[in-house]
Design an enzyme around this catalytic site. Structure first.
Site, PDB file in Angstrom:
ATOM      1  N   ASP A 244      34.491  36.714  42.716  1.00 48.04           N
ATOM      2  CA  ASP A 244      34.359  38.125  42.379  1.00 48.04           C
ATOM      3  C   ASP A 244      35.012  38.481  41.055  1.00 48.04           C
ATOM      4  O   ASP A 244      35.820  37.719  40.549  1.00 48.04           O
ATOM      5  CB  ASP A 244      35.121  38.925  43.438  1.00 48.04           C
ATOM      6  CG  ASP A 244      34.268  39.209  44.639  1.00 48.04           C
ATOM      7  OD1 ASP A 244      33.073  38.898  44.588  1.00 48.04           O
ATOM      8  OD2 ASP A 244      34.818  39.734  45.614  1.00 48.04           O
ATOM      9  N   LYS A 266      31.140  42.181  41.450  1.00 47.20           N
ATOM     10  CA  LYS A 266      30.571  43.520  41.566  1.00 47.20           C
ATOM     11  C   LYS A 266      31.580  44.468  40.974  1.00 47.20           C
ATOM     12  O   LYS A 266      32.764  44.401  41.297  1.00 47.20           O
ATOM     13  CB  LYS A 266      30.372  43.886  43.031  1.00 47.20           C
ATOM     14  CG  LYS A 266      29.248  43.150  43.676  1.00 47.20           C
ATOM     15  CD  LYS A 266      29.091  43.594  45.100  1.00 47.20           C
ATOM     16  CE  LYS A 266      29.333  42.439  46.036  1.00 47.20           C
ATOM     17  NZ  LYS A 266      29.904  42.723  47.274  1.00 47.20           N
ATOM     18  N   MET A 379      39.542  51.881  45.753  1.00 45.63           N
ATOM     19  CA  MET A 379      38.408  52.354  44.948  1.00 45.63           C
ATOM     20  C   MET A 379      38.462  53.871  44.745  1.00 45.63           C
ATOM     21  O   MET A 379      37.435  54.558  44.834  1.00 45.63           O
ATOM     22  CB  MET A 379      37.074  51.973  45.633  1.00 45.63           C
ATOM     23  CG  MET A 379      36.875  50.478  45.708  1.00 45.63           C
ATOM     24  SD  MET A 379      35.504  49.987  46.747  1.00 45.63           S
ATOM     25  CE  MET A 379      36.240  49.959  48.359  1.00 45.63           C
TER      26      MET A 379
HETATM   27  N1  SAH Z   1      39.236  43.111  49.499  1.00 49.30           N
HETATM   28  C1  SAH Z   1      40.071  43.729  48.526  1.00 49.30           C
HETATM   29  C2  SAH Z   1      39.595  45.117  48.146  1.00 49.30           C
HETATM   30  C3  SAH Z   1      38.323  45.110  47.371  1.00 49.30           C
HETATM   31  S1  SAH Z   1      37.782  46.718  46.984  1.00 49.30           S
HETATM   32  C4  SAH Z   1      41.512  43.770  49.045  1.00 49.30           C
HETATM   33  O1  SAH Z   1      41.748  43.464  50.209  1.00 49.30           O
HETATM   34  O2  SAH Z   1      42.406  44.085  48.270  1.00 49.30           O
HETATM   35  C5  SAH Z   1      38.358  46.915  45.333  1.00 49.30           C
HETATM   36  C6  SAH Z   1      39.539  47.823  45.287  1.00 49.30           C
HETATM   37  O3  SAH Z   1      40.710  47.137  45.658  1.00 49.30           O
HETATM   38  C7  SAH Z   1      39.854  48.345  43.907  1.00 49.30           C
HETATM   39  O4  SAH Z   1      39.031  49.455  43.574  1.00 49.30           O
HETATM   40  C8  SAH Z   1      41.288  48.758  44.049  1.00 49.30           C
HETATM   41  O5  SAH Z   1      41.398  49.972  44.731  1.00 49.30           O
HETATM   42  C9  SAH Z   1      41.808  47.688  44.975  1.00 49.30           C
HETATM   43  N2  SAH Z   1      42.498  46.606  44.265  1.00 49.30           N
HETATM   44  C10 SAH Z   1      42.182  45.301  44.250  1.00 49.30           C
HETATM   45  N3  SAH Z   1      43.084  44.596  43.538  1.00 49.30           N
HETATM   46  C11 SAH Z   1      43.985  45.483  43.087  1.00 49.30           C
HETATM   47  C12 SAH Z   1      45.176  45.377  42.324  1.00 49.30           C
HETATM   48  N4  SAH Z   1      45.610  44.208  41.841  1.00 49.30           N
HETATM   49  N5  SAH Z   1      45.877  46.493  42.071  1.00 49.30           N
HETATM   50  C13 SAH Z   1      45.477  47.690  42.549  1.00 49.30           C
HETATM   51  N6  SAH Z   1      44.369  47.841  43.274  1.00 49.30           N
HETATM   52  C14 SAH Z   1      43.627  46.759  43.554  1.00 49.30           C
END
Ligand code: SAH
Length: 452
Positions: A244, A266, A379
């Site tokens: 991803d 995505k 998000m």
């Molecule tokens: N499966 C992932 C989430 C994917 S959705 C998880 O468990 O973390 C994508 C969202 O995850 C982003 O829009 C943001 O809100 C969050 N996100 C992912 N990595 C991040 C990071 N390093 N810092 C802050 N937000 C993060």
């Protein structure tokens, strides 16, 4: 890279060692172990060193070094190990004149090659070098590797070498052979018992199922140190990696080097592959008998669509494993220093999304907010004004603390705090990039800038 680690075959090569003390002796024993034939020149030899040279039938010349010694002994390598800098300089000059590579002990500027710290499980040999910058660190790393490798490894590697052709004949496909050797060596590295190799091969041929497997793996929030051991192990086994946008290059580099890496990222609005296409790819590669790694940011089952991928595998009858990762909410909380629950402040947490699958923004809580709960939005950066407006409309107080943590766990992490009433304006004037997590609730008042 200041030097390239090459492994030099010293069998029947001559190495000239200048010096007769302890250091010269140590280098001589090491070189002799690798099969070198040694000529040692020194005005005075330590007794033990001299005895060693005689016992091994090496040449010991008791005299001061002079430039003609290089011409008369025609060495392939030279080691100067005297404690006299003038002599070391003279040996170096003579080596240069004859075009022979030289190591002047403890004088990196006068070295064409260096001696690394060595882990010897012959035929497996590991060299660790700090290029003279931090030899103690190199030795500590060596000790760490030494203690993590079972002692039987060398013998197994030797047996494997002798058995390679038999395996080649029994398993014509490269992929199958790789599976076989990986299954043996992975167990050996965990110090598990390995049977005699012909028995292992017979077993493998009997049980070998040609179908591949899908690994749905969470890579954590960004810091590679947040990977689990299991994630790392599967990353190093996979034949194909579908990754991803949230998976950094640093993490991707930890995947098996010769694996095929496919970006299926995505981003909001910009989807290079649809979820259906990704599901199809997973099933397609697994049915080819490959091990397919679906590497996702955070945890695969938290806003990660890992559930859909799991269902696709189930429907296609493909074996799969799901490996949890540190989800962004947890990393944001801990790396920013905001506990998501805290005695007397918050007793529950809700994970929400700021943007629905239909691309609509958050439009209100499904059940009433409790004052002792924490809301965490994924998000949500883009939809912040909408989120704040709907929370306020549902009666959340305008002075309720809120934090935006962007790039949680990464060196670029930033934290912005405020209250519902002012966060939108604050966010407008601060340059905050996605990905970001939004935390709402009284726990945010525990945040202290510069605390970590
Ligand atoms: N499966 C992932 C989430 C994917 S959705 C998880 O468990 O973390 C994508 C969202 O995850 C982003 O829009 C943001 O809100 C969050 N996100 C992912 N990595 C991040 C990071 N390093 N810092 C802050 N937000 C993060």
């Amino acid at each position: 890279m200041n030097t390239l680690p090459l492994f030099f075959n010293l069998k029947n090569k001559t190495v000239l060692i200048v010096g007769g003390g302890d250091v010269a002796y140590r280098k001589a024993t090491l070189l002799a172990k690798a099969g070198a034939s040694i000529v040692a020149i020194a005005k005075n030899f330590d007794d033990e060193f001299l005895a060693f040279l005689e016992q091994q039938s090496f040449v010991a010349v008791q005299k001061s070094f002079d430039g003609s010694d290089v011409g008369s002994h025609q060495p392939d390598l030279i080691v100067s190990a005297t404690d006299n800098h003038t002599v070391n300089l003279a040996v170096h000059a003579a080596a240069k004149q004859h075009g022979v590579a030289i190591n002047v002990v403890d004088t990196p500027d006068l070295c064409d090659f260096i001696f690394p710290a060595i882990v010897d499980r012959s035929p497996i040999v590991i060299g660790v070098s700090s290029n003279g910058k931090a030899p103690v660190l190199a030795r500590l790393i060596r000790a760490k590797i030494e203690s993590s490798l079972p002692s039987s490894l060398g013998l197994l590697a030797k047996k494997a070498g002798d058995f390679r052709q038999t395996v080649k004949d029994a398993l014509p496909s490269i992929t199958e052979r790789r599976y076989f050797w990986e299954s043996i060596f992975n167990r050996a590295l965990k110090d598990e018992k390995i049977a005699e190799l012909p028995d292992e091969l017979q077993n493998f041929c009997q049980n070998n199922q040609k179908s591949g497997e899908v690994y749905i793996v969470g890579a954590g929030a960004g810091d590679p140190d947040l990977l689990t051991f299991k994630a790392l192990r599967l990353m190093q086994q996979a034949d194909v990696v579908l990754y991803d946008a949230l998976v950094s290059d640093e993490i991707l580099d930890l995947c098996r080097r010769d694996s095929q890496k496919i970006f299926v990222g995505k981003k909001r609005k910009d989807h290079t592959k649809t979820q259906d296409e990704i599901n199809e790819l997973l099933v397609h590669y697994a049915k080819m008998g490959l091990r397919v790694l679906r590497l996702k940011g955070g945890d695969p089952f938290v806003f990660g669509r890992g559930g859909e991928e799991m269902l696709a595998c189930q429907q296609a009858g493909v074996a799969y494993q799901v490996v949890s990762g540190i989800t962004a909410a947890l990393a944001a909380g801990s790396y920013a220093g905001i506990p998501l629950t805290h005695r007397g402040v918050a007793t529950s947490v809700r994970f929400l999304t700021g943007c629905y699958q239909t691309n609509e923004a958050f439009d209100g809580l499904k059940s009433a907010y409790q004052t002792d709960e924490t809301l965490v939005f994924y998000m949500g950066l883009h939809a912040l004004p909408k989120i704040v407006a709907s929370l306020t409309a549902s009666g959340l107080p305008s002075d309720l603390p809120i934090a935006i943590i962007s790039n949680a766990s990464l060196p670029t992490q930033t934290v912005l705090t405020g209250v519902l009433a002012d966060i939108v304006a604050k966010k407008e004037s601060a340059a905050i990039n996605a990905p970001a997590i939004i935390i709402v609730g009284h726990v945010v008042s525990l945040y202290q800038a510069n605390a970590q």
